[in-house]
Design a protein around this motif. Structure first.
Motif, PDB file in Angstrom:
ATOM      1  N   HIS A  96     -75.133 -25.684 131.579  1.00 58.05           N
ATOM      2  CA  HIS A  96     -75.435 -26.283 130.167  1.00 58.05           C
ATOM      3  C   HIS A  96     -74.854 -27.738 130.092  1.00 58.05           C
ATOM      4  O   HIS A  96     -73.785 -28.035 130.954  1.00 58.05           O
ATOM      5  CB  HIS A  96     -74.436 -25.271 129.299  1.00 58.05           C
ATOM      6  N   LYS A 131     -68.651 -20.928 133.241  1.00 58.76           N
ATOM      7  CA  LYS A 131     -69.160 -21.625 132.821  1.00 58.76           C
ATOM      8  C   LYS A 131     -70.295 -21.270 132.150  1.00 58.76           C
ATOM      9  O   LYS A 131     -70.451 -20.022 132.171  1.00 58.76           O
ATOM     10  CB  LYS A 131     -69.715 -22.756 133.878  1.00 58.76           C
ATOM     11  N   ARG A 132     -71.402 -21.941 131.764  1.00 59.48           N
ATOM     12  CA  ARG A 132     -72.647 -21.501 131.216  1.00 59.48           C
ATOM     13  C   ARG A 132     -73.954 -22.081 131.857  1.00 59.48           C
ATOM     14  O   ARG A 132     -73.779 -23.284 132.256  1.00 59.48           O
ATOM     15  CB  ARG A 132     -72.938 -22.106 129.499  1.00 59.48           C
ATOM     16  N   GLU A 186     -78.136 -19.828 126.149  1.00 57.47           N
ATOM     17  CA  GLU A 186     -77.095 -19.736 127.136  1.00 57.47           C
ATOM     18  C   GLU A 186     -76.487 -18.691 127.638  1.00 57.47           C
ATOM     19  O   GLU A 186     -76.459 -17.498 126.875  1.00 57.47           O
ATOM     20  CB  GLU A 186     -75.931 -20.847 126.526  1.00 57.47           C
ATOM     21  N   TRP A 191     -73.180 -17.065 129.589  1.00 56.06           N
ATOM     22  CA  TRP A 191     -71.866 -17.307 130.170  1.00 56.06           C
ATOM     23  C   TRP A 191     -71.838 -16.479 131.714  1.00 56.06           C
ATOM     24  O   TRP A 191     -72.182 -15.385 131.709  1.00 56.06           O
ATOM     25  CB  TRP A 191     -70.828 -16.649 129.185  1.00 56.06           C
ATOM     26  N   THR A 221     -71.585 -11.862 130.294  1.00 59.01           N
ATOM     27  CA  THR A 221     -72.014 -11.405 128.530  1.00 59.01           C
ATOM     28  C   THR A 221     -71.072 -10.169 128.300  1.00 59.01           C
ATOM     29  O   THR A 221     -70.708 -10.308 127.054  1.00 59.01           O
ATOM     30  CB  THR A 221     -73.502 -11.183 128.681  1.00 59.01           C
TER      31      THR A 221
END
Length: 580
Positions: A311, A337-338, A346, A348, A372
């Motif tokens: 991301h 992070k993503r 996105e 996670w 998630t």
């Protein structure tokens, strides 16, 4: 033959020749004796023969000479005697001596022929040193006749490898210890060496020991020319036991197979990445779980680097960790992070990266865990804590505050009958009415505390942004700092329409291709919406939409405004008090 001719032949001999009488005295010598011992003829004639020997041997030699005189007979050179002579300078050298008894007019004499064998001793010493080295080698050395294949020499390493004695091995051929070959196939193997088409040949096979156990070996075959042209040419085989190598290879293969099974069957995403370029982090291998998590097939994923999947908001921190690992500062790192899914949304994740293999940090093993459900659980846990706090607050309001207000109202109402002044009675009644309304309002608040909304603030914000993607023609980047669940409800009621109104203005007026929403939650709440569109005219009159945004900010003790961005486009700012 005239004596002069005979002595001329003696003088020309390459060996030293001496005539010694029965008392051991030198009678005649040739010139080679002078050269060997560094003494002249005049110095030697008439001297005892023991003068030519090292002192430690002289007494013993005298005894041997007397014994020989009693039964003289010819003795050839090389009679396995270790003999040494002494030069005039005191240096010693090895010699071979032959003896021939002769009868002369002067009586019984002995002709001694002396040969300097220093070169041969040195060669033999060198040969024995080489032989000792060969015998000390762990590897086996086998020499065999290329015609009948019979072993002609084996070193101690070969004896240790095979478990046979030296004599037993010298009765065998290579075919006897190589179960993978017969006579024909082994001779075919030798043919390029025999024909001069190859200098050596290396191959792996097994040797069968005397105890019938097969040992994996590596064999280097050669067919060297002999140093002495008079010696027969032999095949030489250098044989190394490669049991440990084979077992290590099998263990490595088993380990690799186990790794492949664990890698491919892992329930979490796994990948191997090349970190030689930490700004790209090329994916070289990916398992099924990672492909499914990110929405790519294997070939698509192997064409990407982890930097491309990260991301944008997490790019800087990810590269900092990657550069530190590549420089060898850290052997591993982990971060939350993503990544961006193939369809654009996105994800996670928790990422763990560790150096793989030789430790150069160019190859990293990556684990990627989908967060998630974990983040949803954390949000649910946070909301549960809020609900529990609301329940406690509602109980306190009901059990304590309302009861006190009710008791106060009853007390005030009881005073009305004791007042004669109608104005005072009227004021008391209004006070009682206000207390009743306060109790009613508290009961309404208690009811609302017991029935909170079911949607998390973050989800509501993300849903608001998602609803405007089609109008914008692109997905704006959303960044939230702090915990949005801590934003007061009255602020949330103004914040969501503000985000919607701000993005709607971008869609209608900005002609933008990208936008970013940044929400910072702390003691106060700050919202920024930035776009790359045509910008705003600071002198233009404020429109209805901007008035609405300012009005919503003022309702929660805040402010709102819009201005041109430094690099083009516009920046909308909206501020609200966190505690109203």
């Amino acid at each position: 033959m005239p004596s002069e001719v005979a002595w001329a032949m003696v003088e020309s001999s390459p060996d030293g020749m001496l005539l010694v009488d029965e008392d051991g005295v030198l009678v005649r010598i040739n010139q080679q004796v002078e050269s060997l011992f560094g003494l002249s003829r005049d110095e030697l004639i008439g001297s005892p023969v023991e003068r030519l020997l090292p002192e430690r041997f002289r007494d013993r030699h005298t005894s041997h000479r007397h014994h020989y005189r009693s039964a003289p007979e010819p003795r050839a050179m090389g009679a396995e005697l270790n003999l040494w002579a002494r030069r005039s300078d005191g240096t010693e050298f090895p010699v071979e001596v032959s003896l021939s008894p002769v009868t002369t007019p002067e009586g019984q004499c002995v002709v001694a022929t002396v040969r300097d064998v220093t070169a041969r001793h040195e060669a033999e010493a060198e040969f024995h040193a080489v032989l000792h080295t060969v015998d000390s080698a762990r590897d086996g050395v086998f020499m065999f006749d290329p015609d009948n294949l019979r072993f002609t020499y084996v070193n101690k390493g070969a004896i240790r490898q095979m478990g046979y004695s030296e004599d037993e091995l010298l009765e065998l051929t290579p075919v006897d210890i190589k179960p993978e070959f017969d006579d024909r196939s082994f001779r075919e193997l030798l043919k390029p060496l025999v024909d001069g088409e190859a200098d050596s040949h290396t191959f792996t096979t097994v040797h069968r020991r005397k105890d019938r156990r097969d040992v994996p070996v590596e064999v280097v075959l050669g067919y060297p020319e002999p140093a002495d042209n008079g010696r027969p040419r032999r095949m030489v085989a250098l044989v190394r036991d490669i049991t440990e190598r084979v077992e290590a290879a099998r263990a490595r293969e088993a380990s690799e197979a186990a790794f492949r099974a664990a890698f491919e069957g892992a329930p979490v995403g796994m990948a191997i990445a090349d970190f030689s370029d930490p700004s790209h982090r090329q994916i070289t291998r990916a398992n099924t779980a990672l492909c499914e998590l990110l929405g790519y097939d294997t070939n698509e994923l192997l064409a990407l680097g982890f930097a491309e999947l990260t991301h944008p908001d997490d790019t800087v921190s990810s590269q900092e960790w990657a550069h530190r690992a590549q420089r060898g500062e850290i052997p591993r790192f982990a971060l939350e992070k993503r990544y961006v899914h193939a369809d654009g949304h996105e994800i996670w994740v928790w990422v763990h990266a560790a150096v793989l293999g030789d430790g150069t940090a160019n190859t990293m093993l990556i684990h990627v865990v989908d967060l998630t459900e974990a983040r949803r659980a954390r949000r649910d846990e946070s909301r549960l804590r809020v609900l529990q706090d609301r329940e406690r607050l509602a109980e306190d309001l009901h059990d304590l505050i309302i009861q006190r207000l009710f008791a106060a109202g009853m007390g005030v109402q009881s005073l009305q009958g004791h007042l004669d002044d109608p104005v005072a009675r009227d004021r008391l009644q209004r006070t009682v009415d206000e207390l009743d309304r306060a109790i009613t309002d508290l009961r309404s608040a208690i009811f609302r505390l017991h029935t909170p909304g079911t949607t998390a603030v973050r989800d509501e914000i993300e849903s608001t942004v998602d609803s405007l993607v089609s109008s914008l023609g692109f997905r704006p980047r959303l960044t939230i700092s702090g915990d949005p669940e801590k934003i007061p409800g009255m602020v949330v009621e103004q914040l969501l329409p503000t985000i919607s109104e701000g993005l709607t203005n971008v869609a209608r007026h900005a002609r933008a291709t990208a936008a970013a929403i940044e929400l910072r939650v702390g003691d106060d709440i700050d919202l920024t919406i930035t776009d790359d569109g045509i910008g705003v005219d600071p002198c233009a009159a404020e429109g209805h939409g901007l008035k609405n945004l300012r009005s919503r900010a003022e309702r929660v003790g805040g402010t709102s405004g819009i201005k041109p961005a430094v690099s083009g486009g516009s920046v909308l700012t909206w501020h609200a008090k966190g505690r109203s």
